[in-house]
Motif scaffolding. Structure first.
Motif, PDB file in Angstrom:
ATOM      1  N   ALA A 177      46.527  35.654  39.569  1.00  0.00           N
ATOM      2  CA  ALA A 177      45.389  35.731  38.641  1.00  0.00           C
ATOM      3  C   ALA A 177      44.281  36.608  39.231  1.00  0.00           C
ATOM      4  N   ILE A 178      44.112  36.543  40.541  1.00  0.00           N
ATOM      5  CA  ILE A 178      43.121  37.424  41.193  1.00  0.00           C
ATOM      6  C   ILE A 178      43.569  38.879  41.071  1.00  0.00           C
ATOM      7  N   ARG A 179      44.864  39.126  41.274  1.00  0.00           N
ATOM      8  CA  ARG A 179      45.354  40.512  41.166  1.00  0.00           C
ATOM      9  C   ARG A 179      45.171  41.056  39.741  1.00  0.00           C
ATOM     10  N   ALA A 180      45.397  40.186  38.752  1.00  0.00           N
ATOM     11  CA  ALA A 180      45.218  40.623  37.357  1.00  0.00           C
ATOM     12  C   ALA A 180      43.743  40.916  37.067  1.00  0.00           C
ATOM     13  N   TRP A 181      42.855  40.105  37.646  1.00  0.00           N
ATOM     14  CA  TRP A 181      41.407  40.319  37.478  1.00  0.00           C
ATOM     15  C   TRP A 181      40.977  41.631  38.137  1.00  0.00           C
ATOM     16  N   ILE A 182      41.543  41.919  39.310  1.00  0.00           N
ATOM     17  CA  ILE A 182      41.257  43.195  39.971  1.00  0.00           C
ATOM     18  C   ILE A 182      41.670  44.354  39.060  1.00  0.00           C
ATOM     19  N   ASP A 183      42.833  44.231  38.438  1.00  0.00           N
ATOM     20  CA  ASP A 183      43.279  45.289  37.514  1.00  0.00           C
ATOM     21  C   ASP A 183      42.324  45.415  36.325  1.00  0.00           C
TER      22      ASP A 183
END
Lengths: 198, 198
Positions: A177-183
């Protein structure tokens, strides 16, 4: 408006990122930290704390990246990035404290140790990271943005050291979820990166 | 309005102090931290971070003492404690970050170690304290209050762990301007103390 800046500082990047997203013009004034300019006159008179970033804007001089975000958003950004209401300000403020406390002591400290040789406690930095990132992950698995359901200065404050933490060994493999938010942040109009953000 | 509270927590005391100074009624709900209630249901649903204080007010639920201060001051305190203008908010915000970062990692950590046996690094806590307190001293030797020339939530955020740091061996003998500021805070109408404040 002048930002006393260091390219490799995530705290400075918080300000550069927000200004880019909000369409605010900054004049960057690089400070020679490796040469110790931040601990000497004239910089030390501007900020006795001897830290970057510092913002100087028409007589207003501010230290601390979170304070600069609040100032810029209030002065130039409209209610979108830093709202007017009490509950909304409180919601964003929670994450400004998280940036100043856990993100600072966790991924930021780990990166300072590995990348710049700071004499900090690596075990502690990893332990703080391992405590805070699952909480951020849980939040972002239920929300698209940290606060208010939209991009705010909360995202600008938390993002830099979460995204560069891998330089200190704090990776995001277990945090989809953090990686998706970074994207999502990288897809915002006006987005700019910094060295260390993949 | 309910404050989930621990009497011995300086973070909770920040909120109790500000509410007392601003004349805001709080219903205190003690949380049994020694018994682990902060890590269990139902508290952990209220605050996944498992920390006090938490404020619940008419559907608004906030963690983090600085965020609660901003909320209460904006909602109930008028411009006196947390102003409306950008430069003024930035000035106060600098000290809210200092509370969340250096004061937290310095005198607060030292007290947690000595008073409650937390497994933190005492040497580091003393080093952070020895770095931040001279900066606070310098500021207060030139200003009566931390920001805006008057009492604000900045003072409420920084005061508790500066005043109780002696419980962790962080004394104020070399900081007369800080001691005078503490006396000024104690003289404010409505002031309340907490255990550990002399």
């Amino acid at each position: 408006m002048k930002l006393y800046d260091l390219e490799l500082s995530g705290n400075c990047y918080k300000v550069r990122l927000f200004a880019a997203l909000a369409g605010i013009d900054l004049e960057l004034e690089p400070v020679d930290l490796p040469g110790g300019a931040h601990k000497r006159s004239p910089f030390i008179e501007l900020n006795p704390w001897g830290q970057v970033p510092v913002l100087a804007d028409d007589g207003v001089v501010l230290r601390d990246s979170q304070a600069i975000l609040v100032y810029l958003a209030r002065q130039y950004g409209g209610n979108q990035w830093w709202p007017d209401g009490a509950a909304q300000q409180g919601e964003v403020m929670q994450w400004l404290s998280t940036a100043a406390n856990e993100i600072h002591a966790g991924p930021n400290a780990a990166r300072l140790i590995d990348k710049f040789g700071y004499p900090l406690d690596k075990e502690r930095a990893l332990a703080v990271s391992a405590k805070v990132l699952p909480l951020v992950e849980k939040h972002l698995s239920e929300h698209q943005w940290l606060a208010l359901g939209r991009p705010t200065i909360a995202d600008c404050a938390v993002f830099p050291y979460v995204a560069t933490g891998w330089e200190g060994g704090v990776t995001l493999e277990r945090y989809p979820a953090i990686r998706a938010w970074i994207d999502r942040i990288k897809s915002l109009p006006g987005y700019i990166g910094m060295p260390g953000i993949k």
